[in-house]
Write a protein that holds these residues in place. Structure first.
Motif, PDB file in Angstrom:
ATOM      1  N   ILE A 191       0.835  -1.192   0.000  1.00 22.37           N
ATOM      2  CA  ILE A 191       0.000   0.000   0.000  1.00 22.37           C
ATOM      3  C   ILE A 191       0.876   1.250   0.000  1.00 22.37           C
ATOM      4  CG2 ILE A 191      -1.991  -1.086   1.123  1.00 22.37           C
ATOM      5  CD1 ILE A 191      -1.029   0.081   3.784  1.00 22.37           C
ATOM      6  N   THR A 192       0.251   2.387  -0.176  1.00 26.99           N
ATOM      7  CA  THR A 192       0.947   3.662  -0.231  1.00 26.99           C
ATOM      8  C   THR A 192       0.550   4.546   0.937  1.00 26.99           C
ATOM      9  OG1 THR A 192      -0.772   4.779  -1.525  1.00 26.99           O
ATOM     10  CG2 THR A 192       0.910   3.534  -2.758  1.00 26.99           C
ATOM     11  N   ILE A 193       1.317   5.603   1.131  1.00 29.94           N
ATOM     12  CA  ILE A 193       0.973   6.601   2.142  1.00 29.94           C
ATOM     13  C   ILE A 193      -0.429   7.139   1.895  1.00 29.94           C
ATOM     14  CG2 ILE A 193       1.569   8.858   3.105  1.00 29.94           C
ATOM     15  CD1 ILE A 193       3.582   6.765   3.888  1.00 29.94           C
ATOM     16  N   ASP A 194      -0.748   7.415   0.638  1.00 30.71           N
ATOM     17  CA  ASP A 194      -2.062   7.960   0.314  1.00 30.71           C
ATOM     18  C   ASP A 194      -3.175   6.970   0.638  1.00 30.71           C
ATOM     19  OD1 ASP A 194      -3.539  10.236  -0.885  1.00 30.71           O
ATOM     20  OD2 ASP A 194      -4.151   8.716  -2.362  1.00 30.71           O
ATOM     21  N   ASP A 195      -2.906   5.674   0.441  1.00 23.83           N
ATOM     22  CA  ASP A 195      -3.907   4.667   0.804  1.00 23.83           C
ATOM     23  C   ASP A 195      -4.248   4.757   2.281  1.00 23.83           C
ATOM     24  OD1 ASP A 195      -4.048   3.557  -1.765  1.00 23.83           O
ATOM     25  OD2 ASP A 195      -2.423   2.135  -1.349  1.00 23.83           O
TER      26      ASP A 195
END
Length: 399
Positions: A191-195
């Motif tokens: 996953i990403t920071i934005d997720d």
């Protein structure tokens, strides 16, 4: 100390949201058999003591569970004891076993623990049961839950030091990524920071992907004196000895409000670390510890922990974590197992499986993608409630 315990063998089950194939007896038996196989110990006949670790009679739906488990795995008529201390239960169990061996009460002790706090109960019921670990008379009546308490502490940290949601989102991303290389992990994710930042709010500033998992699972560790290990374990002679070198434990007030205005960090964790460091001869923990498993019940808690354990200066945990200091390729890799966020968190097994990861790291036996090269000293950090009980355990190679 002449009787410093040796880790003879370790065992763990896969962690899952719902082990519909098992009850708590099955899970503990699975972990114990894995531990005996790891130690190359044929059976339990030479083991002198048992120690059961679980938090809740309610999750496991059994009173006097320690006696049931002790009987089920075949340790009768050896003595047993049950340890309970909220989220710190597994770490307290290891600390208690350490004391048993140091005192000479026994020369070998099997520590086993688990919990059925996955989907066999709803998440709403699970949070109600966890809330019973808080001060029922003073906090439950105002709707107090641990998610809310942790969120209040993190908000205080943000206000005091300028910590951002993106800082602790890095923890959520990294630990779940580490879990991809752990075969027993419950929920590895890419996953990403934005997720994380856009996931559903739970108790602001925490969102869904900032929160740890509800899990079924079990873990076991066989500890002994070096003489016992040499006499009974074929595996002991085949890999470097890992000593359970030091332990520290401290407490804080039950109610978060009683700590006001000092809400941003865990005072008990600072005191427990100081005890363990003194016992292990550690003065610069960032340089003298090679790998650590930290109690990331919520992503921001790891930021607080790296400060309270003395890895970085107060207030700098967020930026240092975001800079990668504690990543797999950083100066001090933490939560190489995936932590509570990615590996999972059956309460009675959590402090034990942290030590399993550290022992395997020091033996050099984990997946090469998460193996810390040349690791010789590791630390586990576990706490109950909102740091009401904190335990720091240190393991090291002395070869």
């Amino acid at each position: 100390m002449a009787r410093v315990p040796i880790v003879v063998g370790v065992g763990v089950t896969p962690f899952a949201a719902d082990r519909i194939d098992s009850n708590i007896r099955d899970l503990v038996t699975e972990a114990v058999l894995d531990c005996l196989a790891d130690a190359a110990v044929a059976d339990l006949s030479a083991v002198q003591h048992g120690l059961a670790s679980y938090e809740s009679d309610h999750f496991n739906r059994q009173m006097t569970l320690a006696a049931v488990l002790h009987d089920h795995i075949g340790l009768t008529p050896m003595p047993t004891v049950r340890i309970e201390g909220g989220g710190a239960t597994g770490a307290l169990a290891l600390r208690t076993a350490w004391a048993h061996l140091q005192s000479g009460l026994c020369d070998s002790i099997l520590v086993y623990g688990g919990e059925m706090n996955g989907r066999s109960v709803s998440s709403k019921t699970a949070n109600q049961l966890f809330a019973l670990s808080a001060d029922f008379d003073w906090e439950m009546m105002i709707g107090g839950t641990y998610t809310g308490f942790y969120a209040a502490m993190m908000r205080a940290h943000m206000q005091r030091y300028g910590t951002t949601e993106a800082h602790f989102a890095h923890v959520a991303v990294r630990n779940r990524a580490n879990a991809r290389f752990n075969p027993i992990a419950q929920k590895p994710m890419d996953i990403t920071i934005d997720d994380v930042l856009t996931s559903r709010p739970i108790a602001e500033p925490y969102k869904l992907l900032d929160c740890s998992l509800l899990s079924d699972g079990a873990a076991a560790i066989l500890l002994a004196t070096e003489d016992w290990a040499r006499a009974h374990s074929e595996k002991f002679r085949q890999r470097p000895p890992v000593h359970f070198a030091a332990t520290g434990c401290a407490t804080d007030t039950m109610r978060l409000g009683d700590r006001y205005p000092h809400l941003s960090n865990f005072r008990a964790k600072q005191a427990a670390a100081a005890q363990a460091y003194a016992m292990a001869g550690i003065s610069t923990p960032l340089k003298q510890i090679d790998v650590a498993e930290l109690y990331d019940s919520y992503s921001g808690v790891e930021i607080q922990a790296v400060e309270d354990l003395g890895f970085v200066a107060p207030g700098t945990g967020g930026p240092r974590i975001a800079d990668g200091l504690f990543d797999l390729d950083g100066d001090l890799p933490v939560n190489t197992s995936g932590g509570l966020l990615g590996r999972g968190a059956p309460v009675g097994a959590t402090g034990i499986v942290q030590a399993v990861e550290i022992a395997r790291q020091l033996w050099g036996e984990v997946d090469p993608r998460r193996q810390v090269a040349g690791a010789r000293r590791g630390l586990t950090d576990t706490h109950a409630g909102i740091g009401t009980i904190a335990v720091v355990n240190i393991f090291e190679r002395r070869d």
